[in-house]
Scaffold this motif. Structure first.
Motif, PDB file in Angstrom:
ATOM      1  N   GLY A 133      -4.302 -45.017 -40.059  1.00 19.84           N
ATOM      2  CA  GLY A 133      -5.045 -46.271 -40.063  1.00 19.84           C
ATOM      3  C   GLY A 133      -5.178 -46.967 -38.725  1.00 19.84           C
ATOM      4  O   GLY A 133      -5.764 -48.043 -38.648  1.00 19.84           O
ATOM      5  N   ARG A 134      -4.665 -46.363 -37.665  1.00 24.32           N
ATOM      6  CA  ARG A 134      -4.746 -46.978 -36.343  1.00 24.32           C
ATOM      7  C   ARG A 134      -5.474 -46.063 -35.361  1.00 24.32           C
ATOM      8  O   ARG A 134      -5.373 -44.838 -35.458  1.00 24.32           O
ATOM      9  CB  ARG A 134      -3.344 -47.262 -35.784  1.00 24.32           C
ATOM     10  N   ILE A 135      -6.163 -46.686 -34.411  1.00 24.19           N
ATOM     11  CA  ILE A 135      -6.712 -45.931 -33.295  1.00 24.19           C
ATOM     12  C   ILE A 135      -5.593 -45.733 -32.278  1.00 24.19           C
ATOM     13  O   ILE A 135      -5.064 -46.693 -31.730  1.00 24.19           O
ATOM     14  CB  ILE A 135      -7.901 -46.676 -32.650  1.00 24.19           C
ATOM     15  N   VAL A 136      -5.221 -44.464 -32.060  1.00 21.24           N
ATOM     16  CA  VAL A 136      -4.100 -44.188 -31.167  1.00 21.24           C
ATOM     17  C   VAL A 136      -4.557 -43.756 -29.775  1.00 21.24           C
ATOM     18  O   VAL A 136      -3.760 -43.774 -28.826  1.00 21.24           O
ATOM     19  CB  VAL A 136      -3.160 -43.120 -31.769  1.00 21.24           C
ATOM     20  N   GLU A 137      -5.828 -43.360 -29.661  1.00 20.43           N
ATOM     21  CA  GLU A 137      -6.347 -42.984 -28.346  1.00 20.43           C
ATOM     22  C   GLU A 137      -7.863 -43.069 -28.373  1.00 20.43           C
ATOM     23  O   GLU A 137      -8.495 -42.823 -29.404  1.00 20.43           O
ATOM     24  CB  GLU A 137      -5.912 -41.568 -27.954  1.00 20.43           C
ATOM     25  N   SER A 138      -8.463 -43.414 -27.239  1.00 22.42           N
ATOM     26  CA  SER A 138      -9.913 -43.428 -27.121  1.00 22.42           C
ATOM     27  C   SER A 138     -10.286 -43.136 -25.683  1.00 22.42           C
ATOM     28  O   SER A 138      -9.501 -43.347 -24.754  1.00 22.42           O
ATOM     29  CB  SER A 138     -10.486 -44.785 -27.559  1.00 22.42           C
ATOM     30  N   GLY A 139     -11.510 -42.641 -25.507  1.00 26.98           N
ATOM     31  CA  GLY A 139     -11.974 -42.344 -24.158  1.00 26.98           C
ATOM     32  C   GLY A 139     -13.137 -41.381 -24.189  1.00 26.98           C
ATOM     33  O   GLY A 139     -13.671 -41.050 -25.260  1.00 26.98           O
ATOM     34  N   LEU A 140     -13.563 -40.930 -22.997  1.00 28.11           N
ATOM     35  CA  LEU A 140     -14.612 -39.926 -22.922  1.00 28.11           C
ATOM     36  C   LEU A 140     -14.153 -38.672 -23.661  1.00 28.11           C
ATOM     37  O   LEU A 140     -12.988 -38.281 -23.585  1.00 28.11           O
ATOM     38  CB  LEU A 140     -14.928 -39.593 -21.468  1.00 28.11           C
ATOM     39  N   THR A 141     -15.069 -38.035 -24.369  1.00 28.76           N
ATOM     40  CA  THR A 141     -14.705 -36.918 -25.235  1.00 28.76           C
ATOM     41  C   THR A 141     -13.995 -35.802 -24.469  1.00 28.76           C
ATOM     42  O   THR A 141     -12.921 -35.344 -24.870  1.00 28.76           O
ATOM     43  CB  THR A 141     -15.961 -36.361 -25.931  1.00 28.76           C
ATOM     44  N   ASP A 142     -14.586 -35.355 -23.374  1.00 31.36           N
ATOM     45  CA  ASP A 142     -13.970 -34.270 -22.615  1.00 31.36           C
ATOM     46  C   ASP A 142     -12.600 -34.676 -22.090  1.00 31.36           C
ATOM     47  O   ASP A 142     -11.670 -33.860 -22.041  1.00 31.36           O
ATOM     48  CB  ASP A 142     -14.879 -33.852 -21.454  1.00 31.36           C
ATOM     49  N   GLN A 143     -12.468 -35.936 -21.698  1.00 35.21           N
ATOM     50  CA  GLN A 143     -11.197 -36.420 -21.165  1.00 35.21           C
ATOM     51  C   GLN A 143     -10.107 -36.378 -22.238  1.00 35.21           C
ATOM     52  O   GLN A 143      -8.986 -35.919 -21.998  1.00 35.21           O
ATOM     53  CB  GLN A 143     -11.377 -37.840 -20.638  1.00 35.21           C
ATOM     54  N   ASP A 176      -7.305 -33.544 -21.806  1.00 32.17           N
ATOM     55  CA  ASP A 176      -6.051 -34.131 -21.317  1.00 32.17           C
ATOM     56  C   ASP A 176      -5.591 -35.241 -22.257  1.00 32.17           C
ATOM     57  O   ASP A 176      -5.509 -36.410 -21.872  1.00 32.17           O
ATOM     58  CB  ASP A 176      -6.267 -34.667 -19.892  1.00 32.17           C
ATOM     59  N   PRO A 177      -5.286 -34.895 -23.504  1.00 33.21           N
ATOM     60  CA  PRO A 177      -4.877 -35.933 -24.473  1.00 33.21           C
ATOM     61  C   PRO A 177      -3.561 -36.576 -24.057  1.00 33.21           C
ATOM     62  O   PRO A 177      -2.651 -35.890 -23.583  1.00 33.21           O
ATOM     63  CB  PRO A 177      -4.738 -35.161 -25.787  1.00 33.21           C
ATOM     64  N   GLN A 178      -3.475 -37.894 -24.239  1.00 32.32           N
ATOM     65  CA  GLN A 178      -2.301 -38.637 -23.807  1.00 32.32           C
ATOM     66  C   GLN A 178      -1.338 -38.942 -24.942  1.00 32.32           C
ATOM     67  O   GLN A 178      -0.125 -38.927 -24.759  1.00 32.32           O
ATOM     68  CB  GLN A 178      -2.743 -39.950 -23.134  1.00 32.32           C
ATOM     69  N   PRO A 204       0.794 -38.350 -28.350  1.00 32.27           N
ATOM     70  CA  PRO A 204       1.375 -37.161 -28.991  1.00 32.27           C
ATOM     71  C   PRO A 204       0.551 -36.647 -30.171  1.00 32.27           C
ATOM     72  O   PRO A 204       0.444 -35.429 -30.365  1.00 32.27           O
ATOM     73  CB  PRO A 204       2.755 -37.644 -29.448  1.00 32.27           C
ATOM     74  N   TYR A 205      -0.041 -37.562 -30.955  1.00 26.55           N
ATOM     75  CA  TYR A 205      -0.843 -37.104 -32.091  1.00 26.55           C
ATOM     76  C   TYR A 205      -2.123 -36.416 -31.618  1.00 26.55           C
ATOM     77  O   TYR A 205      -2.524 -35.395 -32.174  1.00 26.55           O
ATOM     78  CB  TYR A 205      -1.183 -38.288 -33.005  1.00 26.55           C
ATOM     79  N   SER A 206      -2.767 -36.964 -30.587  1.00 32.84           N
ATOM     80  CA  SER A 206      -3.947 -36.310 -30.023  1.00 32.84           C
ATOM     81  C   SER A 206      -3.595 -34.935 -29.484  1.00 32.84           C
ATOM     82  O   SER A 206      -4.337 -33.961 -29.663  1.00 32.84           O
ATOM     83  CB  SER A 206      -4.549 -37.167 -28.896  1.00 32.84           C
ATOM     84  N   GLN A 207      -2.449 -34.835 -28.828  1.00 27.69           N
ATOM     85  CA  GLN A 207      -1.986 -33.553 -28.290  1.00 27.69           C
ATOM     86  C   GLN A 207      -1.775 -32.550 -29.440  1.00 27.69           C
ATOM     87  O   GLN A 207      -2.132 -31.374 -29.316  1.00 27.69           O
ATOM     88  CB  GLN A 207      -0.694 -33.746 -27.509  1.00 27.69           C
ATOM     89  N   LEU A 208      -1.230 -33.043 -30.546  1.00 19.60           N
ATOM     90  CA  LEU A 208      -1.014 -32.168 -31.705  1.00 19.60           C
ATOM     91  C   LEU A 208      -2.349 -31.693 -32.290  1.00 19.60           C
ATOM     92  O   LEU A 208      -2.500 -30.512 -32.615  1.00 19.60           O
ATOM     93  CB  LEU A 208      -0.211 -32.929 -32.770  1.00 19.60           C
ATOM     94  N   LEU A 209      -3.305 -32.606 -32.413  1.00 19.04           N
ATOM     95  CA  LEU A 209      -4.625 -32.220 -32.931  1.00 19.04           C
ATOM     96  C   LEU A 209      -5.262 -31.143 -32.069  1.00 19.04           C
ATOM     97  O   LEU A 209      -5.769 -30.136 -32.569  1.00 19.04           O
ATOM     98  CB  LEU A 209      -5.554 -33.443 -32.975  1.00 19.04           C
ATOM     99  N   VAL A 210      -5.251 -31.355 -30.765  1.00 19.32           N
ATOM    100  CA  VAL A 210      -5.907 -30.425 -29.843  1.00 19.32           C
ATOM    101  C   VAL A 210      -5.177 -29.078 -29.848  1.00 19.32           C
ATOM    102  O   VAL A 210      -5.806 -28.021 -29.915  1.00 19.32           O
ATOM    103  CB  VAL A 210      -5.974 -31.015 -28.422  1.00 19.32           C
ATOM    104  N   SER A 211      -3.859 -29.115 -29.811  1.00 17.15           N
ATOM    105  CA  SER A 211      -3.101 -27.859 -29.765  1.00 17.15           C
ATOM    106  C   SER A 211      -3.251 -27.063 -31.054  1.00 17.15           C
ATOM    107  O   SER A 211      -3.274 -25.838 -31.033  1.00 17.15           O
ATOM    108  CB  SER A 211      -1.620 -28.140 -29.495  1.00 17.15           C
TER     109      SER A 211
END
Length: 265
Positions: free
Chosen positions: A235-245, A249-251, A253-260
């Motif tokens: 329910g929260r936005i944990v990261e935002s930015g340019l798509t390629d960025q 280079d996800p910052q 931990p959840y974004s890193q998990l999604l990408v990995s």
């Protein structure tokens, strides 16, 4: 890489501030804030239950949030709180400046009327009554979304899933909206059909300078279509930015998990 739209406007088209929502005692959306610019494609990504569809429905005035504001910049240049509009004003907005593409095309089409009538109906809601012009415009839009205009009198029930989705897009774009909400528009389609649909969406975004908010669980779709993205978790936005960025280079931990998890064989 998705190229950013030209800076043709110095003011956001949509402004979301601290939007929250609950189902009973359960909080499903908290403090969601971001801005959307004219001609920009924004992807909202996250796992099932992350709140992304709830946020989309709150933005599109399909659900009233428990807190926060959603403001849309009207053609008069002013920002208007969409949840303070009357139902009639919201319906007019949904027929003119907005579109909504459902995950299941059957939810966004009238399945028992012709393809041409599905497209023309939105124009009729704005006062167009000339049969010849309605039919000609419908035929033009069928061709534009790669459906044979000869099928103008066929019902969506006779169409494939990909054709139904393209017809739903034509129905939404015929009134030249400035903002379209999309809820998992490629879900359930074969890979080759997805690719054609994504190419079509990119082309329409460029040609019409169309702003799009797209909910997707598919990071490949986000990379191909979106200029920016927001990542949601619980329910929260944990990261935002340019798509390629964000994807390269996800910052968080959840974004890193999604990408990995996508990159793993």
């Amino acid at each position: 890489m998705t190229t950013l739209p030209p800076a043709s406007a110095d003011q956001p088209l949509l402004r979301v501030r601290d939007v929250a929502h609950r189902y009973g005692q359960r909080t499903v959306l908290q403090d969601a804030s971001f801005e959307l610019w004219p001609g920009e494609v924004l992807a909202i990504v996250g796992e099932s239950g992350s709140g992304k569809t709830t946020l989309l429905n709150a933005m599109a005035a399909r659900a009233t949030p428990a807190g926060g504001t959603v403001e849309f910049r009207a053609r008069d240049g002013g920002l208007h709180n969409v949840h303070r509009m009357s139902e009639a004003q919201q319906r007019l907005l949904a027929r003119t400046d907005w579109g909504f593409v459902h995950q299941n095309p059957a939810d966004g089409l009238r399945m028992d009327v012709s393809a041409g009538a599905n497209i023309g109906e939105r124009l009729m809601a704005l006062g167009e009554r000339h049969y010849g012009r309605l039919r000609a415009t419908a035929g033009e839009w069928l061709e534009r979304v790669e459906i044979d205009p000869a099928r103008i009198d066929d019902t969506p029930r006779t169409f494939s899933g990909g054709m139904r989705q393209r017809l739903q897009i034509a129905r939404n774009l015929v009134t030249h909206p400035r903002l379209v909400f999309m809820d998992e528009p490629t879900s359930g389609l074969d890979v080759s059909v997805q690719a054609r649909l994504l190419d079509l969406l990119r082309q329409l975004n460029r040609e019409m300078q169309l702003a799009v908010v797209i909910v997707t669980h598919d990071l490949a779709v986000a990379r191909l279509l979106a200029h920016r993205m927001v990542v949601m978790q619980r329910g929260r936005i944990v990261e935002s930015g340019l798509t390629d960025q964000v994807l390269d280079d996800p910052q968080h931990p959840y974004s890193q998990l999604l990408v990995s998890s996508v990159l793993q064989p």
